[in-house]
Design an enzyme around this catalytic site. Sequence first.
Site, PDB file in Angstrom:
ATOM      1  N   LYS A  52       6.910   1.564   5.538  1.00 58.90           N
ATOM      2  CA  LYS A  52       7.877   1.994   4.501  1.00 58.90           C
ATOM      3  C   LYS A  52       8.422   3.244   4.963  1.00 58.90           C
ATOM      4  CE  LYS A  52       5.867  -0.683   0.662  1.00 58.90           C
ATOM      5  NZ  LYS A  52       4.890  -0.808  -0.350  1.00 58.90           N
ATOM      6  N   GLN A  58       1.767   3.129  -4.498  1.00 61.50           N
ATOM      7  CA  GLN A  58       1.262   2.114  -3.694  1.00 61.50           C
ATOM      8  C   GLN A  58       0.244   1.408  -4.467  1.00 61.50           C
ATOM      9  OE1 GLN A  58       2.602   0.725  -0.894  1.00 61.50           O
ATOM     10  NE2 GLN A  58       1.194  -0.835  -0.941  1.00 61.50           N
ATOM     11  N   ASP A  68      10.324  -0.005  -7.088  1.00 66.32           N
ATOM     12  CA  ASP A  68       9.522  -1.390  -7.080  1.00 66.32           C
ATOM     13  C   ASP A  68       9.934  -2.270  -7.764  1.00 66.32           C
ATOM     14  OD1 ASP A  68       7.673  -1.596  -4.982  1.00 66.32           O
ATOM     15  OD2 ASP A  68       6.170  -0.578  -6.092  1.00 66.32           O
TER      16      ASP A  68
END
Length: 288
Positions: A53, A97, A120
Amino acid sequence: MSEIIYGNLIAEKYRLKIRDEVARLKASTGKSPALDVVIVGEDPASQIYVRNKEKAAVEAGIRSTVHRLPAETTQTEILTLIEELNLDPEVNGILVQLPLPKKINAPAVVEAVFPSKDVDGFHPVNLGRLMTGERGMIPCTPKGCLKLIKEVREDLTGLSAVVVGRSTIVGKPMAQLLLNENCTVTTAHSKTKNLAEVCRRADVLVVAAGRPRFITDDMVKEGAIVIDVGINRLENGKLCGDVDFESVLPKCAALTPVPKGVGPMTVTMLLDNTVEAFCRQNVIERNL
Ligand code: NAD
């Protein structure tokens, strides 16, 4: 002729567009979109995901900062960091994460992120907006899957769609996105009876179950668009999807491979959400 939907190539096209958009935004505002990633502990798969990412963000011109916290970090310490990032005007997107270490209350951490910075799309406010059809952050994997489907067919109105899997990060938002596209949607899961029969009804079949190659040709309608979200590691170390690629490909209209299918689109949609967050926070209309 069946089409293989190479997500990696489509992702590359999107990333170039995003890179150009970021350059234009930088020229007009003097600022670059910024993504802050929080990772707790040493989970090897998470470390790889975060590196990917970060690399993708940097390549797109997005400022990326990774906060690497030790596994012993307390819930309060994580929440304190998120509060700082929430209040920092230089931070546009925050990604925590997952999975977090077991002792951490993950939903509380996800809900601590400001919905406007939740790139997200996992915050209940953003999932709720997806349900009501309001503009919000859309979870990256289903958003990427929809883009892949639309590469094959732009108008999905009236199609029968089946999503196998009902997780909050893939299955449920995927089903909602397809519903918003006017599909007639069925969500199948581990308790579904006659799964093969249910899947055979699908003009669009999205599979996110985490079961290696368990969707075989007898479960697929002739001419269906099939999106394979699954990532499974076989004993020989190779990756495979949830769809039995060899048998299903000749029967369907289009199918994503694993790897080089959905995965690269997930990361690309994270970049897209970061730019989206930047634009909304700076009241800039996007013209993609
Ligand atoms: P999950 O374990 O949270 O959910 C799996 C879902 O599949 C559950 O809802 C379960 O009911 C259903 N399921 C399991 N076995 C089934 C069966 N035999 N028949 C019907 N339904 C069944 O998983 P997830 O987080 O949604 O991920 C699913 C898969 O997608 C995994 O392989 C994961 O690695 C992969 N994934 C890929 C990406 C990507 O970017 N490509 C992103 C997220 C997840």
